[in-house]
Design an enzyme around this catalytic site. Structure first.
Site, PDB file in Angstrom:
ATOM      1  N   ASP A  61      -8.818 -18.260  32.559  1.00 22.08           N
ATOM      2  CA  ASP A  61      -8.572 -19.223  31.486  1.00 22.08           C
ATOM      3  C   ASP A  61      -9.037 -18.665  30.137  1.00 22.08           C
ATOM      4  O   ASP A  61     -10.129 -18.105  30.026  1.00 22.08           O
ATOM      5  CB  ASP A  61      -9.318 -20.523  31.777  1.00 22.08           C
ATOM      6  CG  ASP A  61      -8.982 -21.106  33.153  1.00 22.08           C
ATOM      7  OD1 ASP A  61      -8.643 -20.336  34.071  1.00 22.08           O
ATOM      8  OD2 ASP A  61      -9.073 -22.328  33.310  1.00 22.08           O
ATOM      9  N   HIS A  63      -8.440 -20.597  26.888  1.00 27.45           N
ATOM     10  CA  HIS A  63      -8.864 -21.767  26.113  1.00 27.45           C
ATOM     11  C   HIS A  63      -9.104 -21.504  24.623  1.00 27.45           C
ATOM     12  O   HIS A  63     -10.213 -21.690  24.100  1.00 27.45           O
ATOM     13  CB  HIS A  63     -10.104 -22.388  26.736  1.00 27.45           C
ATOM     14  CG  HIS A  63      -9.803 -23.284  27.902  1.00 27.45           C
ATOM     15  ND1 HIS A  63      -8.913 -24.335  27.824  1.00 27.45           N
ATOM     16  CD2 HIS A  63     -10.272 -23.280  29.187  1.00 27.45           C
ATOM     17  CE1 HIS A  63      -8.844 -24.934  29.002  1.00 27.45           C
ATOM     18  NE2 HIS A  63      -9.641 -24.312  29.848  1.00 27.45           N
ATOM     19  N   ASP A  97      -4.162 -22.277  31.194  1.00 28.15           N
ATOM     20  CA  ASP A  97      -5.194 -22.836  30.317  1.00 28.15           C
ATOM     21  C   ASP A  97      -5.443 -21.948  29.098  1.00 28.15           C
ATOM     22  O   ASP A  97      -6.573 -21.547  28.795  1.00 28.15           O
ATOM     23  CB  ASP A  97      -6.497 -23.100  31.080  1.00 28.15           C
ATOM     24  CG  ASP A  97      -6.482 -24.450  31.792  1.00 28.15           C
ATOM     25  OD1 ASP A  97      -5.403 -25.070  31.860  1.00 28.15           O
ATOM     26  OD2 ASP A  97      -7.539 -24.872  32.296  1.00 28.15           O
ATOM     27  N   ASN A 132      -3.646 -26.879  34.031  1.00 27.88           N
ATOM     28  CA  ASN A 132      -3.675 -28.327  33.830  1.00 27.88           C
ATOM     29  C   ASN A 132      -3.686 -28.692  32.343  1.00 27.88           C
ATOM     30  O   ASN A 132      -3.153 -29.734  31.944  1.00 27.88           O
ATOM     31  CB  ASN A 132      -4.878 -28.952  34.545  1.00 27.88           C
ATOM     32  CG  ASN A 132      -6.212 -28.416  34.076  1.00 27.88           C
ATOM     33  OD1 ASN A 132      -6.440 -27.203  34.065  1.00 27.88           O
ATOM     34  ND2 ASN A 132      -7.121 -29.307  33.703  1.00 27.88           N
ATOM     35  N   HIS A 133      -4.235 -27.818  31.504  1.00 29.50           N
ATOM     36  CA  HIS A 133      -4.284 -28.134  30.072  1.00 29.50           C
ATOM     37  C   HIS A 133      -2.929 -27.956  29.397  1.00 29.50           C
ATOM     38  O   HIS A 133      -2.650 -28.652  28.415  1.00 29.50           O
ATOM     39  CB  HIS A 133      -5.381 -27.319  29.391  1.00 29.50           C
ATOM     40  CG  HIS A 133      -6.750 -27.831  29.708  1.00 29.50           C
ATOM     41  ND1 HIS A 133      -7.426 -28.716  28.900  1.00 29.50           N
ATOM     42  CD2 HIS A 133      -7.557 -27.615  30.785  1.00 29.50           C
ATOM     43  CE1 HIS A 133      -8.600 -29.008  29.448  1.00 29.50           C
ATOM     44  NE2 HIS A 133      -8.698 -28.353  30.594  1.00 29.50           N
ATOM     45  N   HIS A 232      -2.878 -22.055  39.209  1.00 27.84           N
ATOM     46  CA  HIS A 232      -4.027 -22.388  38.365  1.00 27.84           C
ATOM     47  C   HIS A 232      -5.129 -23.085  39.156  1.00 27.84           C
ATOM     48  O   HIS A 232      -6.304 -22.707  39.068  1.00 27.84           O
ATOM     49  CB  HIS A 232      -3.610 -23.270  37.201  1.00 27.84           C
ATOM     50  CG  HIS A 232      -4.749 -23.595  36.287  1.00 27.84           C
ATOM     51  ND1 HIS A 232      -5.311 -22.663  35.448  1.00 27.84           N
ATOM     52  CD2 HIS A 232      -5.465 -24.745  36.101  1.00 27.84           C
ATOM     53  CE1 HIS A 232      -6.312 -23.214  34.782  1.00 27.84           C
ATOM     54  NE2 HIS A 232      -6.430 -24.472  35.160  1.00 27.84           N
ATOM     55  N   HIS A 295      -4.525 -22.482  56.305  1.00 31.19           N
ATOM     56  CA  HIS A 295      -3.268 -23.130  56.690  1.00 31.19           C
ATOM     57  C   HIS A 295      -2.208 -22.909  55.619  1.00 31.19           C
ATOM     58  O   HIS A 295      -1.052 -22.572  55.926  1.00 31.19           O
ATOM     59  CB  HIS A 295      -3.504 -24.625  56.919  1.00 31.19           C
ATOM     60  CG  HIS A 295      -2.280 -25.381  57.298  1.00 31.19           C
ATOM     61  ND1 HIS A 295      -1.346 -24.898  58.200  1.00 31.19           N
ATOM     62  CD2 HIS A 295      -1.816 -26.601  56.896  1.00 31.19           C
ATOM     63  CE1 HIS A 295      -0.363 -25.782  58.342  1.00 31.19           C
ATOM     64  NE2 HIS A 295      -0.627 -26.819  57.553  1.00 31.19           N
TER      65      HIS A 295
END
Length: 391
Positions: A61, A63, A97, A132-133, A232, A295
């Site tokens: 990230d 930022h 991000d 997510n950002h 991410h 899995h």
């Protein structure tokens, strides 16, 4: 017939030339970078799976911190002191991000786009991903925006609107779309001095917004490179069953404004989504769900590890679940933990290692902070000499 014999042909091209000049002028005014428009890339299929390169570098990230972003690229030998690509055929994955928590978000987007083009010409490649950002900002969720972040987008909007006004003076060009169309002039429960920055950010980043469309539609949400899958936050078996290519194309379509309205697809929202999941990135290894990880990995043929950002690792880049989950967010941005930049390197002939700017390793690789005794880091780097240190 030559252009001298057919002057009308030149005249017809003048509006497009003026439009291109204006766009380049605006770009340079905003970013300090000359970056010609690249409309052809908007129509390219967003690739999800890639062959394993000779050298793969993963960066966490960023930022909004351009200085730290540059440092991450420099310690990996990817750029020189003038920010020119020196990575040759190296493939880079930046796990998302770029936005929020800092004031140079746009400058990083331009920086990455410039390097993408330079890398392609040299036989390399840079993949950028949605975090997510990115999703939050496209949705209009600006909880983690800084004052400088608002100012940077307001400056962009001023130049962008000036460029549009310049284009309207040229006959032969369609009237530019108003980037502020439908955006209110003020917002309840918000300070008045933030209004213009918020409006500019919405205009730039909403679905079909100029910045979202130009930069973020090129982002993968999931990428498989050789025997590694990048995301991410994390992938669950249900995400893989839904389809990795499908996820990439649907998110891209949403950012382009083709469908979905304001909000992202469900698999990008909530704690178990691909950009928010923390099941494999908890700093305490015993809290990681290794069974769910195994899995998920078993459902992607040929993949043996998942590489993710999202959760700051105070111990630096590290692996858990027998190194099947590698966590590369070191919180390098000054808006986060102001961590020392580190990158992950995977070479086809020599495996995985960490390249760090931490001066403690440089002073004494066999000291008490040597990587074989550093919690988490030792899982990835079994002997100290495998850590490469760059100033």
């Amino acid at each position: 017939m030559s252009s001298r014999e057919n002057p009308s042909g030149i005249c017809k091209s003048i509006p497009k030339l003026i439009s291109s000049f204006v766009d380049t002028f605006v770009d340079y005014s905003v970013s300090g970078i000359f970056l010609p428009q690249d409309p052809s890339s908007q129509n390219e299929i967003l690739q999800t799976r890639f062959e394993k390169p000779e050298r793969l570098v993963a960066i966490g990230d960023l930022h909004g911190d351009l200085e730290k972003s540059r440092e991450a690229f420099k310690i990996a030998g990817l750029i020189d002191s003038s920010d020119r690509w020196t990575g040759g055929s190296t493939m880079v994955v930046q796990v998302g991000d770029v936005l929020d928590r800092g004031g140079e978000e746009l400058k990083i987007l331009y920086f990455l786009e410039k390097l993408k083009r330079e890398a392609e010409r040299a036989g390399g490649k840079i993949l950028t991903m949605n975090g997510n950002h990115e999703i939050m900002n496209i949705e209009g969720d600006f909880r983690y925006v800084t004052k400088k972040g608002l100012e940077e987008f307001q400056i962009w909007a001023d130049w962008y609107c000036l460029g549009n006004k310049m284009k309207t003076l040229c006959s032969g060009l369609d009237k530019p779309k108003d980037p502020y169309e439908g955006i209110p002039m003020s917002f309840p429960r918000m300070r008045a001095d933030c209004f213009e920055g918020i409006r500019a950010r919405i205009a730039a980043l909403r679905p079909d917004g100029p910045i979202a469309k130009r930069f973020l539609t090129k982002n993968q949400t999931v990428a498989v490179v050789g025997d590694s899958v990048f995301v991410h936050g994390g992938l669950l078996a249900e995400h893989i069953e839904y389809g990795l290519e499908r996820i990439n194309e649907e998110v891209r379509g949403w950012i382009n404004g083709f469908k979905g309205g304001r909000y992202a697809p469900a698999y990008c929202r909530g704690g178990n989504s691909v950009v928010w999941l923390r099941k494999f990135s908890e700093e305490m290894a015993h809290k990681c769900d290794c069974a769910a990880l195994e899995h998920a990995l078993s459902t992607i043929p040929g993949v043996k590890r998942m590489i993710m950002g999202h959760t700051i690792q105070d111990a630096g880049i590290n692996g858990v679940c027998n190194d099947k989950a590698i966590r590369i967010d070191v919180g390098m941005s000054k808006g986060c933990a102001d961590g020392l930049p580190e990158v992950l390197e995977i070479r086809r002939d020599s495996g995985v290692r960490i390249v760090t700017s931490n001066p403690l390793y440089k002073e004494n690789l066999y000291s008490h902070v040597a990587p074989d005794s550093k919690t988490g880091l030792g899982l990835l780097v079994p002997v100290p000499k495998q850590v490469e240190v760059k100033a």
